[in-house]
Design a protein around this motif. Structure first.
Motif, PDB file in Angstrom:
ATOM      1  N   GLN A  56     -14.121  18.258 -52.422  1.00 19.39           N
ATOM      2  CA  GLN A  56     -13.546  19.603 -52.500  1.00 19.39           C
ATOM      3  C   GLN A  56     -12.020  19.550 -52.450  1.00 19.39           C
ATOM      4  O   GLN A  56     -11.342  20.352 -53.079  1.00 19.39           O
ATOM      5  N   GLU A  57     -11.480  18.581 -51.714  1.00 23.54           N
ATOM      6  CA  GLU A  57     -10.023  18.433 -51.637  1.00 23.54           C
ATOM      7  C   GLU A  57      -9.421  18.162 -53.012  1.00 23.54           C
ATOM      8  O   GLU A  57      -8.315  18.624 -53.313  1.00 23.54           O
ATOM      9  N   ASP A  60      -9.406  21.537 -54.788  1.00 25.21           N
ATOM     10  CA  ASP A  60      -8.354  22.380 -54.217  1.00 25.21           C
ATOM     11  C   ASP A  60      -6.972  21.926 -54.680  1.00 25.21           C
ATOM     12  O   ASP A  60      -6.113  22.755 -54.998  1.00 25.21           O
ATOM     13  N   ILE A  71     -11.920  28.846 -58.423  1.00 25.99           N
ATOM     14  CA  ILE A  71     -12.866  27.828 -57.993  1.00 25.99           C
ATOM     15  C   ILE A  71     -14.215  28.477 -57.730  1.00 25.99           C
ATOM     16  O   ILE A  71     -14.291  29.490 -57.045  1.00 25.99           O
ATOM     17  N   ALA A 113      -6.427  30.363 -57.475  1.00 21.02           N
ATOM     18  CA  ALA A 113      -7.326  29.620 -56.583  1.00 21.02           C
ATOM     19  C   ALA A 113      -8.260  30.528 -55.785  1.00 21.02           C
ATOM     20  O   ALA A 113      -8.513  30.327 -54.624  1.00 21.02           O
ATOM     21  N   ARG A 115     -11.849  31.798 -54.665  1.00 21.19           N
ATOM     22  CA  ARG A 115     -13.098  31.067 -54.459  1.00 21.19           C
ATOM     23  C   ARG A 115     -14.303  31.964 -54.656  1.00 21.19           C
ATOM     24  O   ARG A 115     -14.341  33.079 -54.157  1.00 21.19           O
TER      25      ARG A 115
END
Length: 117
Positions: A56-57, A60, A71, A113, A115
């Motif tokens: 996930q990093e 991101d 995302i 970004a 989610r």
């Protein structure tokens, strides 16, 4: 989430180590992240919450440098969300496209970004 049919699960799980080798080579030698900041189009980044290949990093970090990115993290989904969870992926792509079409082009990020999932 619709389950993958047994025959499909068997086919995927029975793949020999040689099958994904080109993918592993490509993923470790082909790196274009230094150009992500030049992307000017809206982007939907999708990563299943059970993906063991993409952290996930990483997603991101990618979203942080692409101005108009969103995302989606579908639950219970691994590395192939479009095969494992097509209904949720279809909904996420459709919602993203709806926002892109209805958003005036102001030159500002479209809720960068954000989610979903």
């Amino acid at each position: 989430m619709p389950a993958l049919p047994h025959a499909e699960r068997t086919r995927w799980s029975g793949a020999t180590p040689a099958v994904p080798k080109p993918d592993r080579i490509g993923c470790t030698t082909f790196d274009r992240r230094d150009g992500f900041h030049r992307v000017e189009a809206p982007i939907l980044l999708v990563r299943g919450d059970a993906d063991r290949l993409v952290a996930q990093e990483m997603v991101d970090a990618t979203a942080a440098v692409i101005a108009m990115s969103e995302i989606s993290v579908p639950a219970g989904t691994g590395h192939c969300p479009m095969l494992e969870n097509p209904v949720e992926i279809d909904a996420a792509v459709g919602a993203c496209l709806d926002r892109v079409v209805s958003s005036p082009r102001t030159g500002r990020p479209m809720q960068s970004a954000r989610r979903y999932g």
